[in-house]
Scaffold this active site. Structure first.
Site, PDB file in Angstrom:
ATOM      1  N   SER A  81      -3.421  -3.907   4.418  1.00  0.00           N
ATOM      2  CA  SER A  81      -2.589  -2.798   3.943  1.00  0.00           C
ATOM      3  C   SER A  81      -1.641  -3.249   2.834  1.00  0.00           C
ATOM      4  O   SER A  81      -0.996  -4.296   2.939  1.00  0.00           O
ATOM      5  CB  SER A  81      -1.774  -2.244   5.119  1.00  0.00           C
ATOM      6  OG  SER A  81      -0.754  -1.370   4.685  1.00  0.00           O
TER       7      SER A  81
ATOM      8  N   HIS B 147       0.279  -6.040   6.696  1.00  0.00           N
ATOM      9  CA  HIS B 147       0.791  -5.304   5.546  1.00  0.00           C
ATOM     10  C   HIS B 147       1.371  -6.257   4.519  1.00  0.00           C
ATOM     11  O   HIS B 147       2.136  -7.169   4.862  1.00  0.00           O
ATOM     12  CB  HIS B 147       1.869  -4.302   5.963  1.00  0.00           C
ATOM     13  CG  HIS B 147       2.397  -3.501   4.815  1.00  0.00           C
ATOM     14  ND1 HIS B 147       1.634  -2.574   4.150  1.00  0.00           N
ATOM     15  CD2 HIS B 147       3.595  -3.518   4.173  1.00  0.00           C
ATOM     16  CE1 HIS B 147       2.340  -2.038   3.165  1.00  0.00           C
ATOM     17  NE2 HIS B 147       3.534  -2.604   3.157  1.00  0.00           N
ATOM     18  N   SER B 148       0.990  -6.061   3.249  1.00  0.00           N
ATOM     19  CA  SER B 148       1.500  -6.847   2.129  1.00  0.00           C
ATOM     20  C   SER B 148       1.214  -8.332   2.378  1.00  0.00           C
ATOM     21  O   SER B 148       0.049  -8.708   2.526  1.00  0.00           O
ATOM     22  CB  SER B 148       2.987  -6.554   1.938  1.00  0.00           C
ATOM     23  OG  SER B 148       3.440  -6.995   0.681  1.00  0.00           O
ATOM     24  N   MET B 149       2.220  -9.193   2.422  1.00  0.00           N
ATOM     25  CA  MET B 149       1.965 -10.591   2.714  1.00  0.00           C
ATOM     26  C   MET B 149       1.167 -10.749   4.000  1.00  0.00           C
ATOM     27  O   MET B 149       0.304 -11.635   4.116  1.00  0.00           O
ATOM     28  CB  MET B 149       3.284 -11.360   2.838  1.00  0.00           C
ATOM     29  CG  MET B 149       3.101 -12.844   3.112  1.00  0.00           C
ATOM     30  SD  MET B 149       4.641 -13.763   3.381  1.00  0.00           S
ATOM     31  CE  MET B 149       4.898 -13.479   5.123  1.00  0.00           C
TER      32      MET B 149
END
Length: 256
Positions: free
Chosen positions: A122, A95-97
């Protein structure tokens, strides 16, 4: 041939070890996040799936270790830590990073002839989609304001000065890693990619998520869910359903 895992629990956390599971899910946290963020995922999927959550240095029980503020270096370290964990099919979720780290770790596995069966990216725009951001250069208050705006951290924690001081170095380092990351031109993975994005995510538009399709030579799927950057906090059941369907398909006999 797989080898014994190179990591003894420093990088790889298994909250519910499932030695008999046919598949393994490796989860990569967001900026400022930790392995424990994925405890509910492990609880939901075990013992059908062996869930491994990555713990980056500089947070929680690793907070006294030097931070890694470069995505490529972090991916090298995680790849090394995951050696030997590919004794069963791997699925990556970031997720994200964490989506960028998962992508780069997948590339490193594939260079050696292995890799995940699918990558779930994500809440992150495609690696080739760049925005000029400088959160890591802000004051401490500026970083805290950014995290609050993204609703990624419990407000009770952000109201505790001592805890804020503990997490700020990791947050700043992670933001530096993300904001200085540049994808190698034409970089792809051979595994399918599923991109997930909140329909009101200020950090990733639907178009930016769609461009993950350019980073795989296999199938691509885009899932749009209600919510912002941390849509998965309120849509956990939907995300788990996506993963459940994936593992059910992996377990089904070929041709069914």
């Amino acid at each position: 041939m797989s080898v014994s895992p190179a990591d003894d629990g420093l990088w790889c956390r298994r909250f519910h070890p499932a030695p008999d599971a046919a598949h393994r899910l490796v989860c990569f946290p967001h900026a400022g996040g930790s392995a424990s963020y994925y405890l509910p995922v492990s609880t939901a999927l075990a013992p059908r799936v062996d869930v491994v959550a990555v713990q980056y240095p500089g947070r929680q029980d690793r907070r006294n270790e030097p931070l890694t503020d470069d995505i490529a270096t972090l991916a090298d370290q995680v790849h090394e830590a995951l050696r030997g964990w590919d004794d069963r099919p791997l699925t990556f979720f970031g997720h994200s990073m964490g989506a960028l780290v998962a992508f780069e770790v997948a590339r490193r596995f594939e260079r050696e002839g292995s890799g995940p069966v699918r990558l779930y990216a994500s809440g992150r725009r495609a690696p080739s989609r760049y925005r000029d951001e400088n959160v890591h250069r802000r004051t401490d208050d500026g970083i805290i304001a950014e995290v609050k705006a993204m609703s990624g951290t419990d407000d009770r924690l952000l109201g505790d000065d001592e805890l804020i001081r503990m997490i700020l170095p990791a947050l700043r380092g992670d933001y530096r890693a993300v904001e200085t990351y540049r994808c190698a031109p034409g970089a792809t993975v051979a595994c399918p990619i599923t991109a997930l994005v909140g329909d009101s995510d200020p950090k990733t538009s639907v178009d930016e998520a769609q461009d993950w399709a350019k980073h795989t030579s296999a199938d691509f799927d885009l899932r749009i869910l209600p919510g912002g950057h941390f849509y998965l906090n309120s849509r956990a059941a939907d995300v788990l359903k996506v993963l459940d369907d994936h593992f059910a398909a992996q377990a089904a006999p070929q041709g069914t």
